[in-house]
Write a protein that holds these residues in place. Structure first.
Motif, PDB file in Angstrom:
ATOM      1  N   PRO A   1      -6.620   8.163   0.495  1.00 57.88           N
ATOM      2  CA  PRO A   1      -5.078   7.873   1.247  1.00 57.88           C
ATOM      3  C   PRO A   1      -5.099   7.696   2.510  1.00 57.88           C
ATOM      4  N   ILE A   2      -5.908   8.813   3.244  1.00 57.13           N
ATOM      5  CA  ILE A   2      -6.111   8.422   4.537  1.00 57.13           C
ATOM      6  C   ILE A   2      -6.763   7.600   5.177  1.00 57.13           C
ATOM      7  N   GLN A   3      -7.899   7.322   4.324  1.00 54.21           N
ATOM      8  CA  GLN A   3      -8.906   6.156   5.009  1.00 54.21           C
ATOM      9  C   GLN A   3      -7.872   4.815   4.772  1.00 54.21           C
ATOM     10  N   LEU A   4      -7.133   4.797   3.876  1.00 54.31           N
ATOM     11  CA  LEU A   4      -6.415   3.345   3.657  1.00 54.31           C
ATOM     12  C   LEU A   4      -5.293   3.149   4.848  1.00 54.31           C
ATOM     13  N   LEU A   5      -4.773   4.345   4.952  1.00 52.85           N
ATOM     14  CA  LEU A   5      -3.947   4.373   6.134  1.00 52.85           C
ATOM     15  C   LEU A   5      -4.409   3.957   7.376  1.00 52.85           C
ATOM     16  N   LYS A   6      -5.630   4.559   7.707  1.00 56.01           N
ATOM     17  CA  LYS A   6      -6.340   4.367   8.696  1.00 56.01           C
ATOM     18  C   LYS A   6      -6.842   2.820   8.845  1.00 56.01           C
ATOM     19  N   ALA A   7      -7.203   2.170   7.958  1.00 55.13           N
ATOM     20  CA  ALA A   7      -7.528   0.859   7.643  1.00 55.13           C
ATOM     21  C   ALA A   7      -6.286  -0.285   8.033  1.00 55.13           C
ATOM     22  N   CYS A   8      -5.238   0.367   7.451  1.00 52.67           N
ATOM     23  CA  CYS A   8      -3.892  -0.252   7.686  1.00 52.67           C
ATOM     24  C   CYS A   8      -3.642  -0.143   9.275  1.00 52.67           C
ATOM     25  N   LEU A   9      -3.949   0.714   9.740  1.00 49.72           N
ATOM     26  CA  LEU A   9      -3.607   0.720  11.752  1.00 49.72           C
ATOM     27  C   LEU A   9      -4.521   0.044  12.209  1.00 49.72           C
ATOM     28  N   GLN A  10      -5.757  -0.214  11.741  1.00 52.65           N
ATOM     29  CA  GLN A  10      -6.900  -0.687  12.609  1.00 52.65           C
ATOM     30  C   GLN A  10      -6.619  -2.464  12.562  1.00 52.65           C
ATOM     31  N   GLN A  11      -5.813  -3.030  11.902  1.00 53.62           N
ATOM     32  CA  GLN A  11      -5.513  -4.587  11.817  1.00 53.62           C
ATOM     33  C   GLN A  11      -4.392  -4.482  12.330  1.00 53.62           C
ATOM     34  N   ARG A  12      -4.108  -5.466  13.242  1.00 55.08           N
ATOM     35  CA  ARG A  12      -2.713  -5.818  13.618  1.00 55.08           C
ATOM     36  C   ARG A  12      -2.332  -6.892  12.997  1.00 55.08           C
ATOM     37  N   GLN A  13      -1.801  -6.579  11.726  1.00 54.30           N
ATOM     38  CA  GLN A  13      -1.307  -7.712  10.583  1.00 54.30           C
ATOM     39  C   GLN A  13      -0.451  -6.776   9.753  1.00 54.30           C
ATOM     40  N   THR A  14       0.394  -7.574   9.152  1.00 52.94           N
ATOM     41  CA  THR A  14       1.388  -6.970   8.234  1.00 52.94           C
ATOM     42  C   THR A  14       0.150  -6.529   6.830  1.00 52.94           C
ATOM     43  N   SER A  15       0.713  -5.531   6.397  1.00 57.24           N
ATOM     44  CA  SER A  15      -0.328  -5.140   5.335  1.00 57.24           C
ATOM     45  C   SER A  15       0.680  -4.433   4.300  1.00 57.24           C
ATOM     46  N   VAL A  16       0.364  -4.378   2.998  1.00 59.88           N
ATOM     47  CA  VAL A  16       0.900  -4.031   1.686  1.00 59.88           C
ATOM     48  C   VAL A  16       0.198  -2.626   1.052  1.00 59.88           C
ATOM     49  N   LEU A  17       0.772  -1.406   0.774  1.00 61.38           N
ATOM     50  CA  LEU A  17       0.193  -0.363   0.401  1.00 61.38           C
ATOM     51  C   LEU A  17       0.735  -0.082  -1.081  1.00 61.38           C
TER      52      LEU A  17
ATOM     53  N   PHE B   1       3.193   3.916 -15.711  1.00 62.01           N
ATOM     54  CA  PHE B   1       3.186   4.236 -14.266  1.00 62.01           C
ATOM     55  C   PHE B   1       4.172   3.430 -13.368  1.00 62.01           C
ATOM     56  N   THR B   2       4.501   4.115 -12.487  1.00 61.51           N
ATOM     57  CA  THR B   2       5.722   3.519 -11.389  1.00 61.51           C
ATOM     58  C   THR B   2       4.745   3.030 -10.120  1.00 61.51           C
ATOM     59  N   ALA B   3       5.160   1.885  -9.496  1.00 64.53           N
ATOM     60  CA  ALA B   3       4.215   1.684  -8.412  1.00 64.53           C
ATOM     61  C   ALA B   3       5.449   1.434  -7.197  1.00 64.53           C
ATOM     62  N   PHE B   4       5.241   2.159  -6.090  1.00 68.48           N
ATOM     63  CA  PHE B   4       5.941   1.579  -4.953  1.00 68.48           C
ATOM     64  C   PHE B   4       4.890   0.963  -4.075  1.00 68.48           C
ATOM     65  N   ILE B   5       5.450  -0.473  -3.959  1.00 66.14           N
ATOM     66  CA  ILE B   5       4.687  -1.517  -3.306  1.00 66.14           C
ATOM     67  C   ILE B   5       5.195  -1.504  -1.835  1.00 66.14           C
ATOM     68  N   GLU B   6       4.621  -1.185  -0.847  1.00 70.44           N
ATOM     69  CA  GLU B   6       5.489  -0.912   0.513  1.00 70.44           C
ATOM     70  C   GLU B   6       4.638  -2.154   1.560  1.00 70.44           C
ATOM     71  N   VAL B   7       5.528  -2.775   2.155  1.00 70.00           N
ATOM     72  CA  VAL B   7       5.012  -3.465   3.305  1.00 70.00           C
ATOM     73  C   VAL B   7       5.078  -2.704   4.533  1.00 70.00           C
ATOM     74  N   VAL B   8       3.931  -2.930   5.219  1.00 64.87           N
ATOM     75  CA  VAL B   8       3.745  -2.094   6.359  1.00 64.87           C
ATOM     76  C   VAL B   8       3.476  -2.976   7.589  1.00 64.87           C
ATOM     77  N   HIS B   9       4.431  -2.912   8.524  1.00 57.28           N
ATOM     78  CA  HIS B   9       4.190  -3.920   9.668  1.00 57.28           C
ATOM     79  C   HIS B   9       3.417  -3.273  10.709  1.00 57.28           C
ATOM     80  N   PRO B  10       2.706  -3.954  11.848  1.00 59.39           N
ATOM     81  CA  PRO B  10       2.347  -3.354  12.745  1.00 59.39           C
ATOM     82  C   PRO B  10       3.261  -2.589  13.867  1.00 59.39           C
ATOM     83  N   ALA B  11       2.679  -1.875  14.449  1.00 54.15           N
ATOM     84  CA  ALA B  11       3.550  -1.235  15.565  1.00 54.15           C
ATOM     85  C   ALA B  11       4.137  -2.561  16.696  1.00 54.15           C
TER      86      ALA B  11
END
Length: 387
Positions: free
Chosen positions: A115-131, A196-206
């Motif tokens: 999970p932290i590796q995925l969060l880190k990858a999310c931060l490294q790209q300045r674009q909207t992502s989905v977790l 299973f229930t999935a929380f599909i979250e849109v994450v915007h860059p800072a």
């Protein structure tokens, strides 16, 4: 986004110290709560907490649960019901009126795409992502897959659970792609041996903040932006003013003439600009270049007469300024909070930028007749986004 940055940094520090960690994520809220789905907290084995999943009332109990998770190396779904008297007896006493589901998953550094590796990858790209985070409400003592997927415009990263499951019609990935398209968080159920229930979250860059002007009044503005985790650039034509020593909390400090400034910065739809050089001609030149860009916010420090004069000069030079372009220009920049002095003005400006980026009015919450976290109203044809 600041919370995610802090969590990744805390994880890396824990790794250097040889400590185990667990990640707690608010995955579902029924009713009201202090934090919404997507709030996260990292827990280390020695009890250090980074991030927050509540206003402070759940953290103690979550710490105890996280220690169990680290010991067993098995994810756990914990539910807090504010209407349940037993929770109050245990000392939770949330003071809200809802049911909060929190997934606590162990972070195994050797596991692919943990999970932290995925969060880190999310931060490294300045674009909207989905977790995508998977959990089981039906069998809380059963398998809790956790953070399984990171999707961006150009890449897909999956953890071992996701990769080893043959999803019927690949529906989870398709729903993640739809969330990326619509910019809408969504919670859905999927069945594969278990439900299973999935929380599909849109994450915007800072948000990114570009400040044109390196005077003393820009210093608290960069400091406040740093507290919020925004990516900040300071630009000025005076080399004695635009120095890293004066702006240690800025990501970049550039010395540039007005006609060369924009070639040295990256601008996107999450970028706000404030003109505060106290040099009329420099601000005028920058406003001329910025107006045609698709920026959500251009702030002009100083009296409204100054902004009106700049706009009149641009029109006199034959430049057409559309109503849509004018709508994104804020001058005087900032909310009316009675600000005096550089620090209070910085607070006023940052509050207005945040309100604009979130499409909020900046009005007192007590006057709001809808829930605090109600979907924001779309504008200019964009989709609503749940916060």
């Amino acid at each position: 986004m600041k919370e995610l940055k802090d969590i990744v940094a805390a994880f890396e520090k824990a790794q250097l110290q040889g400590q185990q960690t667990a990640l707690a994520t608010v995955v579902l809220v029924e009713g009201s709560a202090y934090r919404r789905p997507g709030a996260r907290m990292l827990i280390t084995e020695d009890g250090q907490l980074t991030g927050a999943i509540s206003g402070g009332c759940l953290e103690g109990d979550a710490l105890r649960k996280a220690q169990q998770v680290m010991f067993r190396q098995q994810a756990m779904l914990v539910t807090y019901d504010t209407t349940d008297e037993d929770d109050a007896k245990l000392g939770v006493q949330l003071g809200c009126n809802g049911i909060i589901h929190i997934l606590i998953e162990p972070v195994v550094p050797t596991a692919p795409n943990h999970p932290i590796q995925l969060l880190k990858a999310c931060l490294q790209q300045r674009q909207t992502s989905v977790l995508a985070t998977l959990f089981s409400l039906e069998d809380k003592k059963g398998i809790q897959p956790g953070t399984v997927l990171l999707l961006s415009q150009h890449s897909v990263q999956k953890n071992s659970f996701f990769s080893n499951v043959e999803w019927p019609d690949n529906t989870l990935l398709q729903d993640a792609q739809e969330a990326l398209r619509t910019q809408l968080h969504v919670t859905k159920q999927y069945t594969y041996t278990h439900t299973f229930t999935a929380f599909i979250e849109v994450v915007h860059p800072a948000p990114a903040l570009i400040i044109f002007g390196a005077g003393n009044d820009a210093i608290p503005l960069t400091a406040l932006a740093a507290v919020l985790g925004w990516e900040t650039t300071v630009v000025d034509g005076r080399p004695s003013y635009a120095t890293p020593l004066r702006f240690p909390q800025a990501g970049k400090v550039l010395v540039s003439r007005s006609e060369q400034a924009l070639s040295q910065v990256v601008i996107d739809d999450r970028t706000a600009v404030v003109l505060m050089t106290h040099n009329y001609n420099y601000d005028l030149a920058m406003l001329r270049q910025l107006l045609p860009l698709e920026l959500p916010y251009i702030g002009s420090l100083g009296p409204k007469k100054k902004l009106d004069r700049m706009l009149d000069e641009l029109r006199a030079a034959g430049i057409t300024i559309t109503p849509e372009q004018l709508q994104k220009v804020y001058g005087p920049t900032g909310l009316d909070i009675g600000a005096e002095g550089a620090e209070e003005i910085a607070l006023s400006v940052m509050a207005e930028i945040k309100a604009v980026l979130s499409n909020r009015s900046g009005a007192p919450l007590r006057d709001k007749d809808t829930p605090i976290h109600a979907p924001r109203v779309p504008h200019n044809g964009e989709p609503a986004v749940l916060h």
